[in-house]
Scaffold this active site. Structure first.
Site, PDB file in Angstrom:
ATOM      1  N   ASP A 516       0.750  -1.250   0.000  1.00 11.04           N
ATOM      2  CA  ASP A 516       0.000   0.000   0.000  1.00 11.04           C
ATOM      3  C   ASP A 516       0.786   1.311   0.000  1.00 11.04           C
ATOM      4  O   ASP A 516       1.053   1.876  -1.039  1.00 11.04           O
ATOM      5  CB  ASP A 516      -0.992  -0.010   1.176  1.00 11.04           C
ATOM      6  CG  ASP A 516      -1.988  -1.142   1.076  1.00 11.04           C
ATOM      7  OD1 ASP A 516      -1.724  -2.083   0.315  1.00 11.04           O
ATOM      8  OD2 ASP A 516      -3.021  -1.108   1.760  1.00 11.04           O
ATOM      9  N   GLU A 751      -3.055  -7.900  13.040  1.00 15.25           N
ATOM     10  CA  GLU A 751      -2.673  -7.668  11.645  1.00 15.25           C
ATOM     11  C   GLU A 751      -1.200  -7.269  11.507  1.00 15.25           C
ATOM     12  O   GLU A 751      -0.489  -7.713  10.619  1.00 15.25           O
ATOM     13  CB  GLU A 751      -3.571  -6.556  11.068  1.00 15.25           C
ATOM     14  CG  GLU A 751      -3.347  -6.239   9.600  1.00 15.25           C
ATOM     15  CD  GLU A 751      -4.226  -5.081   9.129  1.00 15.25           C
ATOM     16  OE1 GLU A 751      -4.836  -4.399   9.978  1.00 15.25           O
ATOM     17  OE2 GLU A 751      -4.311  -4.861   7.915  1.00 15.25           O
TER      18      GLU A 751
HETATM   19  C1  6A9 Z   1     -10.736  -1.906   3.470  1.00 15.52           C
HETATM   20  C2  6A9 Z   1     -12.161  -1.648   5.414  1.00 15.52           C
HETATM   21  C3  6A9 Z   1     -13.802  -2.965   8.391  1.00 15.52           C
HETATM   22  C4  6A9 Z   1      -4.225  -4.387   3.522  1.00 15.52           C
HETATM   23  O1  6A9 Z   1      -5.106  -8.354   4.233  1.00 15.52           O
HETATM   24  C5  6A9 Z   1      -5.799  -7.772   3.184  1.00 15.52           C
HETATM   25  C6  6A9 Z   1      -5.093  -6.520   2.704  1.00 15.52           C
HETATM   26  C7  6A9 Z   1      -3.697  -6.866   2.195  1.00 15.52           C
HETATM   27  O2  6A9 Z   1      -3.810  -7.597   1.001  1.00 15.52           O
HETATM   28  C8  6A9 Z   1      -2.871  -5.655   1.914  1.00 15.52           C
HETATM   29  O3  6A9 Z   1      -1.578  -6.041   1.572  1.00 15.52           O
HETATM   30  N1  6A9 Z   1      -5.048  -5.545   3.804  1.00 15.52           N
HETATM   31  C9  6A9 Z   1      -2.819  -4.779   3.143  1.00 15.52           C
HETATM   32  O4  6A9 Z   1      -2.032  -3.653   2.895  1.00 15.52           O
HETATM   33  C10 6A9 Z   1      -6.399  -5.139   4.254  1.00 15.52           C
HETATM   34  C11 6A9 Z   1      -7.118  -4.396   3.159  1.00 15.52           C
HETATM   35  C12 6A9 Z   1      -8.492  -3.984   3.415  1.00 15.52           C
HETATM   36  C13 6A9 Z   1      -9.017  -3.152   2.269  1.00 15.52           C
HETATM   37  C14 6A9 Z   1     -10.436  -2.835   2.347  1.00 15.52           C
HETATM   38  C15 6A9 Z   1     -12.050  -2.184   4.043  1.00 15.52           C
HETATM   39  C16 6A9 Z   1     -13.200  -2.386   6.176  1.00 15.52           C
HETATM   40  O5  6A9 Z   1     -12.962  -2.223   7.546  1.00 15.52           O
END
Ligand code: 6A9
Length: 784
Positions: A516, A751
């Site tokens: 990100d 996380e």
């Molecule tokens: C947001 C918000 C309740 C961000 O683990 C999933 C991803 C990874 O692939 C990525 O590398 N996470 C990491 O930087 C989480 C992404 C969530 C995006 C959508 C929704 C809802 O909150």
């Protein structure tokens, strides 16, 4: 004459039936499936489980009423805001057994399930659920806490009507709560058994919107409470309900067993026999047996080199159990941002992907309960070691989501329930954007094990046919990256899709990379070279090469992958393109200046789109960017190390070890930071609303890959072997100790972990790639 005429008319109509109208004939490429046999149509995968996977299935679930600060609160889906003290699977084998513990203030709920396929069971088998509710002893004299209210429901998504059984009367002479019938399972019955005292009340609903069930139940209860002062479902139902909810109220401690039977022969006395074998003492026996098998398999799959203490072991079990227990089956259509070529009509910004199903693990049940492409590769690093069939099943589903261009959407938001959890700005998927091809990490591991003959012969055969079938899709995937994400210079790549117009971001994000807000060139351009993507391409080429070898594909392509891998791993070339001598580090390359900052600016009313001028945080570029290496030390700079591209004798290896072990760059007592303290972007916000994410905190997936390379270099002959070993041991201890400590203190895996104090951050009950801590405990890495 008439005869001929009618015949002609008929032909005309038939012609129109089989020949789609003109517009339909041009389905946009982006939503055209990859034209090859589906991986999931392989007979071996199709018949894998006696589980039902149907877009519209029969589902069952549990709600309960929690009590907090003297108030009643409805609990249903995992929601962080419920603030449970802890919850999650302590055991789960991914197939037919699981045990879950949920601590909700003074109340502890334990649920176990078991699936059983007997001779008489229908497709999908029978199953049993045990629910055990306890209240903290000292609170047992408080009325609100003494009585437990559980709501067990069964719902038919296809809308078939359910019937009430006689078990809802309060004499409990009969144990049937509900009955029904479906084409897939046949006839079915739901029974409730308990030796404790309890009352049952019910509500029946007829609605296709099953994901609104919490609200329906809550409204029903609310009306009863207002009108009659009772916390009790009304014992009424819509006509032909497809959902039945049973409220089981009992004084705690309470234990109840629910048995589901399916199949043709639902006639007593057979049924009674079957119900008894799935409840009471026989169920206790079977659950114990399954629990022992889980423990045994855990020992076998994740055999710890050094003796782990009991506490770490508990965390390790929670990691794999939650990863497996979080696996879901989704069905629906992704929304794809309309490619520019199709012209934007107002209000028509997306096009739907074809209806598809996805069987996948998820990063986090409460926060991100859906599939993410690059997360999945990491999940499968654990899952293949536990159950190779589940792993192939999941990878097969993902590969079948590929379109004709070889693209796979990154975030899978399939179905109304999944969609209800996603803020609007994250819904659309962009067909120009990728996400790291981490499925190659797993395939690389699996192929490595195949080559070392570590699978039984029959399993080896299954994997081969899986790879045979998947091969064209993997090739297309590779080609998609190789063509759409290539850079200006030969053998260079960059993540396409960065925003080069934004004035709000300190550094325009690179969501496609998965990292990100990890800082890249300040000014996105076609001249960028992203080091991480180059290394992912090396992994992909390498993996394609070994799969070709394994399958004895004597194609030119096989050769080509080998050559590509050779070029991409060429040390001199890598150094020419990405090595910075002054820092002794590897960097991205691009149009860049370090002189950027965010500052408050008054924006005129008109510009701000309102009546008043407003204050906004905007980017100021103090110095013109130039083409250069982008000097941020962090996870991206360690990618050549992660891919083991550095020769063990090279002085550059020593430099890498310096960066890793130095506290002023990456080292902390809790794992390696995502970005060095010395970086100009270290812990900087990206916009007013975007706190630092991959700009300091510690992430398990990257730590796992780095650790695995330290392990590799600790075994390679060379002058830095000893040092690699020492750093390896320290880093491993730090990672395990910190995750275990956080679990002890909070009851959750997180996380990310804060780089200053090691505190869990971001989403909790994040049992996606944070579960890799178990592989770290087991020292399970790719050793090929
Ligand atoms: C947001 C918000 C309740 C961000 O683990 C999933 C991803 C990874 O692939 C990525 O590398 N996470 C990491 O930087 C989480 C992404 C969530 C995006 C959508 C929704 C809802 O909150």
């Amino acid at each position: 004459g008439l005869g001929v005429f009618t015949f002609l008319i008929a032909l005309f109509f038939i012609y129109h039936l089989i020949q789609p109208p003109h517009e339909d004939a041009q389905i946009p490429r982006v939503v055209t499936p990859f034209p090859a046999p589906k991986v999931m149509d392989l007979p071996m995968l199709y018949t894998l489980y006696y589980m039902i996977r149907n877009p519209q299935s029969l589902i069952a679930g549990l709600m309960w009423i929690g009590v907090k600060d003297g108030r009643y609160l409805m609990r249903h889906v995992c929601q962080d805001a419920d603030e449970l003290n802890t919850y999650g699977w302590t055991h789960h084998n991914g197939r037919d057994y699981g045990h879950q513990v949920l601590v909700d203030q003074e109340m502890t709920l334990a649920t176990s399930f078991l699936k059983y396929k007997g001779n008489n069971s229908g497709y999908g088998g029978d199953w049993a659920v045990r629910i055990d509710v306890q209240t903290e002893k000292s609170k047992l004299n408080e009325e609100m806490l003494r009585t437990a209210h559980l709501f067990f429901y069964v719902a038919d998504e296809s809308g078939n009507a359910l019937r009430l059984g006689r078990g809802v009367t309060n004499d409990h002479q009969d144990s049937v709560l509900a009955l029904g019938s479906r084409t897939d399972v046949g006839g079915w019955e739901l029974h409730l058994k308990s030796t404790d005292n309890f009352e049952v009340h019910y509500s029946g609903f007829k609605t296709p919107h099953i994901h609104n069930l919490s609200e329906l139940v809550q409204e029903n209860l609310g009306a009863q409470a207002r009108n009659f002062g009772r916390l009790q479902l009304p014992d009424t139902s819509d006509d032909s309900p497809n959902i039945l909810v049973f409220q089981i109220s009992a004084t705690t401690p309470f234990k109840g067993d629910i048995a589901f039977l399916s199949g043709a022969e639902l006639t007593s006395p057979r049924v009674e026999e079957r119900v008894s074998s799935l409840t009471g003492t026989p169920l206790t026996g079977q659950l114990n047996k399954k629990q022992n098998e889980f423990d045994e398999k855990f020992r076998r799959c994740f055999n710890q080199a050094d003796k782990l203490d009991l506490e770490s072991m508990t965390v390790g079990k929670a990691a794999i159990a939650n990863l497996l227990g979080g696996i879901g089956y989704f069905y629906g259509q992704s929304k794809i941002s309309l490619p520019k070529a199709y012209g934007h009509q107002p209000g028509n910004k997306f096009i739907s992907y074809w209806p598809a199903d996805l069987y996948t693990a998820v990063p986090s049940r409460p926060f991100f309960p859906r599939g993410f492409l690059w997360d999945e590769g990491f999940h499968q690093l654990l899952i293949w070691r536990w159950d190779i069939h589940i792993c192939l099943d999941i990878i097969g589903h993902w590969l079948d989501l590929m379109n004709i261009d070889g693209w796979i959407p990154r975030e899978q938001i399939l179905g109304a329930e999944a969609l209800s959890k996603v803020p609007e700005e994250f819904v659309l998927q962009h067909s120009t954007n990728g996400n790291p091809p981490t499925l190659f990490l797993v395939l690389h591991d699996v192929v490595c094990s195949m080559k070392r003959n570590e699978f039984a012969a029959n399993i080896s055969d299954e994997i081969s046919s899986f790879l045979e079938r998947s091969f064209v899709r993997l090739e297309a995937w590779f080609q998609w990256f190789n063509t759409t994400q290539s850079g200006k210079d030969p053998n260079s790549y960059f993540w396409h899709g960065r925003d080069n117009e934004t004035i709000r971001e300190l550094n325009p994000k690179t969501l496609s990379s998965g990292l990100d807000d990890y800082p890249r060139a300040s000014h996105p351009s076609g001249e960028e070279r992203h080091l991480d993507l180059r290394c992912w391409m090396l992994l992909a080429a390498d993996c394609m090469h070994s799969i070709s070898e394994l399958l004895l594909k004597e194609s030119e392509l096989g050769q080509e992958y080998g050559l590509t891998a050779k070029v991409l791993s060429d040390f001199d070339l890598l150094n020419q393109m990405h090595f910075d001598h002054a820092h002794g580090a590897y960097f991205d390359y691009g149009n860049h200046t370090e002189q950027v900052r965010l500052s408050w600016k008054i924006v005129e009313a008109v510009e701000a789109g309102g009546n008043y001028p407003s204050r906004e945080l905007v980017r100021e570029v103090v110095e013109n960017p130039i083409l250069r290496l982008v000097p941020h030390i962090g996870y991206v700079s360690l990618f050549p190390f992660m891919r083991r591209m550095i020769p063990p004798q090279s002085w550059i290896l020593e430099k890498q070890l310096d960066l890793i072990s130095n506290r002023s760059t990456l080292w902390t007592d809790f794992g390696l930071r995502s970005l060095a303290r010395t970086s100009s972007m270290y812990m900087k916000r990206n916009t007013e609303h975007d706190p630092p994410y991959w700009r300091g905190p510690i992430w398990m997936n990257m730590n796992y890959l780095i650790l695995s390379s330290l392990h590799h270099y600790a075994k390679e002959d060379g002058p830095y072997r000893e040092r690699a070993k020492i750093i390896y041991d320290d880093l491993r201890d730090n990672l395990i100790r910190n995750v275990v400590k956080n679990y002890r203190q909070t009851g959750y895996l997180w996380e990310q972990y804060d780089q200053k104090k090691g505190k869990g951050k971001g989403a909790r009950l994040f049992t996606g790639w944070t579960s890799l801590v178990l592989l770290i405990m087991a020292e399970a890495y790719n050793e090929c």
